[in-house]
Design a protein around this motif. Structure first.
Motif, PDB file in Angstrom:
ATOM      1  N   UNK A   1      42.888 -91.054  34.778  1.00  0.00           N
ATOM      2  CA  UNK A   1      43.372 -90.456  34.510  1.00  0.00           C
ATOM      3  C   UNK A   1      42.788 -89.020  33.615  1.00  0.00           C
ATOM      4  N   UNK A   2      43.133 -87.850  34.488  1.00  0.00           N
ATOM      5  CA  UNK A   2      42.765 -87.032  33.312  1.00  0.00           C
ATOM      6  C   UNK A   2      43.398 -85.936  32.350  1.00  0.00           C
ATOM      7  N   UNK A   3      42.777 -85.361  31.203  1.00  0.00           N
ATOM      8  CA  UNK A   3      44.205 -84.195  30.556  1.00  0.00           C
ATOM      9  C   UNK A   3      43.310 -83.279  31.022  1.00  0.00           C
ATOM     10  N   UNK A   4      43.946 -82.323  31.063  1.00  0.00           N
ATOM     11  CA  UNK A   4      43.808 -80.920  30.618  1.00  0.00           C
ATOM     12  C   UNK A   4      44.213 -80.079  29.452  1.00  0.00           C
ATOM     13  N   UNK A   5      43.449 -79.883  28.723  1.00  0.00           N
ATOM     14  CA  UNK A   5      43.731 -79.505  27.355  1.00  0.00           C
ATOM     15  C   UNK A   5      43.534 -77.881  27.309  1.00  0.00           C
ATOM     16  N   UNK A   6      44.857 -76.790  27.272  1.00  0.00           N
ATOM     17  CA  UNK A   6      44.859 -75.618  27.157  1.00  0.00           C
ATOM     18  C   UNK A   6      45.459 -75.352  25.719  1.00  0.00           C
ATOM     19  N   UNK A   7      43.943 -74.557  24.739  1.00  0.00           N
ATOM     20  CA  UNK A   7      44.768 -74.218  23.225  1.00  0.00           C
ATOM     21  C   UNK A   7      43.026 -73.217  23.690  1.00  0.00           C
ATOM     22  N   UNK A   8      43.692 -71.691  22.665  1.00  0.00           N
ATOM     23  CA  UNK A   8      43.126 -70.882  22.640  1.00  0.00           C
ATOM     24  C   UNK A   8      41.889 -71.077  20.889  1.00  0.00           C
ATOM     25  N   UNK A   9      42.961 -71.765  20.145  1.00  0.00           N
ATOM     26  CA  UNK A   9      41.807 -72.619  18.892  1.00  0.00           C
ATOM     27  C   UNK A   9      40.330 -73.237  19.430  1.00  0.00           C
ATOM     28  N   UNK A  10      39.341 -72.919  19.357  1.00  0.00           N
ATOM     29  CA  UNK A  10      38.184 -74.337  19.597  1.00  0.00           C
ATOM     30  C   UNK A  10      37.962 -75.263  18.774  1.00  0.00           C
ATOM     31  N   UNK A  11      38.660 -75.199  17.578  1.00  0.00           N
ATOM     32  CA  UNK A  11      38.823 -76.582  16.447  1.00  0.00           C
ATOM     33  C   UNK A  11      39.886 -77.226  16.880  1.00  0.00           C
ATOM     34  N   UNK A  12      41.049 -76.662  17.638  1.00  0.00           N
ATOM     35  CA  UNK A  12      42.249 -77.212  17.680  1.00  0.00           C
ATOM     36  C   UNK A  12      41.428 -78.182  20.072  1.00  0.00           C
ATOM     37  N   UNK A  26      39.320 -88.713  30.697  1.00  0.00           N
ATOM     38  CA  UNK A  26      38.504 -87.750  30.712  1.00  0.00           C
ATOM     39  C   UNK A  26      39.126 -86.699  31.083  1.00  0.00           C
ATOM     40  N   UNK A  27      38.802 -85.597  30.264  1.00  0.00           N
ATOM     41  CA  UNK A  27      38.976 -84.454  29.967  1.00  0.00           C
ATOM     42  C   UNK A  27      38.371 -83.306  29.991  1.00  0.00           C
ATOM     43  N   UNK A  28      39.738 -82.190  30.314  1.00  0.00           N
ATOM     44  CA  UNK A  28      38.897 -80.560  30.490  1.00  0.00           C
ATOM     45  C   UNK A  28      39.553 -79.751  30.328  1.00  0.00           C
ATOM     46  N   UNK A  29      38.861 -78.338  29.898  1.00  0.00           N
ATOM     47  CA  UNK A  29      39.374 -77.849  28.761  1.00  0.00           C
ATOM     48  C   UNK A  29      39.611 -76.602  28.866  1.00  0.00           C
ATOM     49  N   UNK A  30      40.482 -76.084  28.373  1.00  0.00           N
ATOM     50  CA  UNK A  30      40.814 -74.342  29.483  1.00  0.00           C
ATOM     51  C   UNK A  30      40.861 -73.976  28.264  1.00  0.00           C
ATOM     52  N   UNK A  31      40.772 -72.257  27.450  1.00  0.00           N
ATOM     53  CA  UNK A  31      41.251 -71.499  26.378  1.00  0.00           C
ATOM     54  C   UNK A  31      42.419 -70.573  26.006  1.00  0.00           C
ATOM     55  N   UNK A  32      43.238 -70.535  27.117  1.00  0.00           N
ATOM     56  CA  UNK A  32      44.104 -70.111  27.564  1.00  0.00           C
ATOM     57  C   UNK A  32      44.717 -70.017  29.133  1.00  0.00           C
ATOM     58  N   UNK A  33      46.180 -70.034  29.127  1.00  0.00           N
ATOM     59  CA  UNK A  33      47.105 -69.882  30.420  1.00  0.00           C
ATOM     60  C   UNK A  33      46.553 -70.504  31.809  1.00  0.00           C
TER      61      UNK A  33
END
Length: 120
Positions: A1-12, A26-33
Motif C-alpha cells: 500500500x502506497x500513501x501520498x502525503x501532500x502538505x506545504x509544511x515540511x515538518x508536518x 510506502x510513502x511518497x510526498x508532495x508539497x502542494x496539490x
C-alpha cells in the motif's frame, strides 16, 4: 500500500512520513496539490492520499475534487489546522467534496494510524 502525503509544511510532512514508514507503509510526498496530482498520475500504485487543506499553489479542497475525477477509488484523508476560519469548516467542506475521512491538526501518530486503518 502506497500513501501520498501532500502538505506545504515540511515538518508536518516529515512527521507523517516518519510515522508511516515506521509502520512499513510506502510513502511518497508532495508539497502542494499541483505536485500531488502529478505524482498521483505518475505513480499508479497510490491507494491513500493524506492532504492538507490550506496550501499555496493548489489548496486541498480543489485537489480532492480533481483526485476524484482522476481516480475515484483512491482513499482520501483530509487534514487541517484551519487557519483563521477554524478547521471544522474546512474539514466539513472536505467531506462534502469527497474526502473519506478528516483529521484536525495537531494530531498524534496513533490518531493518524487509526484513521488509516479505518480507510484501508
Amino acid at each position: 500500500m502506497k500513501i501520498l502525503v501532500i502538505d506545504d509544511d515540511p515538518s508536518v510532512r516529515k512527521f507523517i512520513t516518519t510515522t508511516l514508514k515506521k509502520e512499513n507503509y510506502a510513502v511518497t510526498e508532495a508539497e502542494n496539490g499541483a505536485e500531488g496530482l502529478i505524482k498521483l498520475q505518475q505513480e499508479k500504485d497510490i491507494s491513500i492520499i493524506i492532504t492538507d487543506l490550506i496550501m499555496p499553489e493548489k489548496e486541498g479542497i480543489e485537489t480532492i475534487m480533481e483526485v476524484r475525477k482522476i481516480n475515484p477509488a483512491v482513499k482520501i484523508l483530509a487534514i487541517s489546522g484551519g487557519g483563521k476560519a477554524g478547521p471544522e469548516n474546512f474539514l466539513l467542506l472536505a467531506d462534502v467534496v469527497g474526502a473519506n475521512a478528516t483529521l484536525k491538526k495537531p494530531f498524534g501518530g496513533q490518531e493518524l494510524l487509526m484513521c488509516l486503518r479505518m480507510l484501508a
